[in-house]
Design an enzyme around this catalytic site. Structure first.
Site, PDB file in Angstrom:
ATOM      1  N   THR A  26       0.822  -1.206   0.000  1.00 49.73           N
ATOM      2  CA  THR A  26       0.000   0.000   0.000  1.00 49.73           C
ATOM      3  C   THR A  26       0.857   1.257   0.000  1.00 49.73           C
ATOM      4  OG1 THR A  26      -1.696  -1.092   1.265  1.00 49.73           O
ATOM      5  CG2 THR A  26      -1.591   1.275   1.533  1.00 49.73           C
ATOM      6  N   ARG A  38     -13.228  -8.909   0.445  1.00 50.85           N
ATOM      7  CA  ARG A  38     -12.323  -8.600   1.565  1.00 50.85           C
ATOM      8  C   ARG A  38     -11.913  -7.116   1.549  1.00 50.85           C
ATOM      9  NH1 ARG A  38      -6.801  -6.542   2.165  1.00 50.85           N
ATOM     10  NH2 ARG A  38      -5.935  -7.465   4.038  1.00 50.85           N
ATOM     11  N   ASP A  87      -7.041  -2.994   6.169  1.00 48.37           N
ATOM     12  CA  ASP A  87      -6.919  -1.884   7.118  1.00 48.37           C
ATOM     13  C   ASP A  87      -6.908  -0.522   6.434  1.00 48.37           C
ATOM     14  OD1 ASP A  87      -4.420  -2.675   5.929  1.00 48.37           O
ATOM     15  OD2 ASP A  87      -3.412  -1.298   7.289  1.00 48.37           O
ATOM     16  N   THR A 106       1.229  -0.295   6.496  1.00 48.81           N
ATOM     17  CA  THR A 106       1.223  -1.174   5.330  1.00 48.81           C
ATOM     18  C   THR A 106       1.459  -2.603   5.814  1.00 48.81           C
ATOM     19  OG1 THR A 106       2.239  -1.613   3.174  1.00 48.81           O
ATOM     20  CG2 THR A 106       3.696  -0.777   4.900  1.00 48.81           C
TER      21      THR A 106
HETATM   22  N1  ASP Z   1      -2.543  -3.132   4.153  1.00 46.08           N
HETATM   23  C1  ASP Z   1      -3.013  -3.577   2.860  1.00 46.08           C
HETATM   24  C2  ASP Z   1      -4.163  -4.507   3.020  1.00 46.08           C
HETATM   25  O1  ASP Z   1      -4.132  -5.349   3.906  1.00 46.08           O
HETATM   26  C3  ASP Z   1      -1.981  -4.253   2.079  1.00 46.08           C
HETATM   27  C4  ASP Z   1      -0.725  -3.500   1.855  1.00 46.08           C
HETATM   28  O2  ASP Z   1      -0.175  -2.847   2.715  1.00 46.08           O
HETATM   29  O3  ASP Z   1      -0.239  -3.555   0.751  1.00 46.08           O
HETATM   30  O4  ASP Z   1      -5.056  -4.457   2.239  1.00 46.08           O
END
Ligand code: ASP
Length: 325
Positions: free
Chosen positions: A184, A212, A215, A235
């Site tokens: 993210t 789904r 966060d 992230t």
């Molecule tokens: N935090 C993000 C999620 O669980 C994934 C990511 O950090 O890339 O959707």
């Protein structure tokens, strides 16, 4: 014993710009501003866009939105916006939120076909009485507000998905939590006026179950801003971050007087406490406080973040990790 001399000393420190946090006087160094920082290497380009706004006296909220939009449009970033990897049924579904210095916030989750979920989240914040819109309703709202539909599944992402399906015939039973399939962008900034804002946007964990949500669009988990204290974003495996209400926790640790670096480390420890399977997960936090100090910490080695300020320019910082290399 607390003497008159201590009192005078504390008063002088406050006059010189120090802050009292949980009874502790934090140093009186001149605040650094503006500053912007964002997760992972794609943060460099996001920071550039944000810095254009910050260095000409613009608002932190505009800066973080502009930065997030750069990553959302980049087809080479397989974890955010256009070009993001799909869920296990082939749908690109996007999550994003932002929060400003007034504590106002907006969020969208499970948004499809729109290149800039971060700007839809801003529109939710500014034009509706709500914080969060999801799915069909979020799409309808975006289209009514002039956002255009776009095919977000690029040929490259589609090929990756097809390869994944071939390699994982039993995919439905698999839990997709390894350290590779997420990245993210979370971006937090303080502007020349000393106001903080943050943004967070993602296509979520690759090959997730349809429906789904992680966060990233959840205020307090993927992002939190308190203009009196600081801002933080996360992230990594969203489920683990949600269990610890990670970004809110980082800000609360800063409120108690911890540096951004220590606050990120302490929140990571909480993630460990709340997730027995933490050794199989990656989670990373970055944080910025009201004085322009920055920090980052993660579970597994490999996380880095981009920091841009006047004195240091735009550079990558390797995060310290709970697990040593
Ligand atoms: N935090 C993000 C999620 O669980 C994934 C990511 O950090 O890339 O959707």
């Amino acid at each position: 014993m607390f003497t008159r001399r201590h009192l005078l000393g504390a008063a002088a420190a406050v006059a010189a710009g120090a802050t009292h946090l949980a009874g502790q006087t934090v140093g009186a160094a001149k605040p650094v501003r503006p500053v912007v920082l964002s997760t992972w290497r794609h943060g460099l380009a996001a920071n550039e866009a944000a810095w254009k706004i910050l260095s000409s006296g613009g608002r932190a909220l505009d800066a973080v939105e502009a930065g997030a939009r750069i990553t959302e449009s980049d087809p080479n970033v397989l974890t955010v916006g256009y070009g993001g990897l799909p869920d296990r049924d082939g749908n690109v579904t996007l999550d994003a939120c932002l929060m400003d210095e007034k504590g106002d916030c907006g969020s969208v989750a499970y948004l499809q076909h729109i290149e800039h979920p971060i700007s839809v989240a801003r529109r939710v914040m500014e034009t509706t009485p709500h914080v969060m819109l999801v799915g069909e309703g979020a799409l309808k709202f975006a289209l009514e507000n002039g956002f255009k539909k776009k095919e977000l599944l690029t040929d490259r992402a589609k090929q990756e998905w097809e390869k994944w399906k071939t390699d994982h015939p039993d995919a439905v039973k698999e839990r997709q939590v390894n350290v590779e399939n997420h990245d993210t962008i979370g971006i937090v900034a303080i502007d020349a006026q000393g106001n903080l804002s943050g943004a967070c946007t993602t296509s979520g964990m690759a090959w997730k179950l349809n429906g789904r949500v992680g966060d990233s669009p959840i205020i307090g988990a993927g992002l939190y801003v308190d203009n009196e204290v600081g801002a933080a974003t996360a992230t990594g495996v969203g489920e683990a971050v949600i269990r610890a209400v990670g970004s809110f926790l980082v800000v609360e640790f800063m409120r108690q007087g911890h540096s951004p670096q220590d606050a990120c480390r302490l929140a990571t420890e909480r993630v460990v406490e709340k997730n027995p399977d933490w050794k199989q997960l990656q989670v990373g936090f970055i944080a910025l406080d009201k004085r322009g100090r920055v920090g980052g910490y993660c579970l597994q080695p490999g996380f880095d973040y981009a920091v841009y300020d006047q004195s240091g320019g735009n550079r990558m910082v390797k995060s310290k990790s709970r697990v040593a290399l």
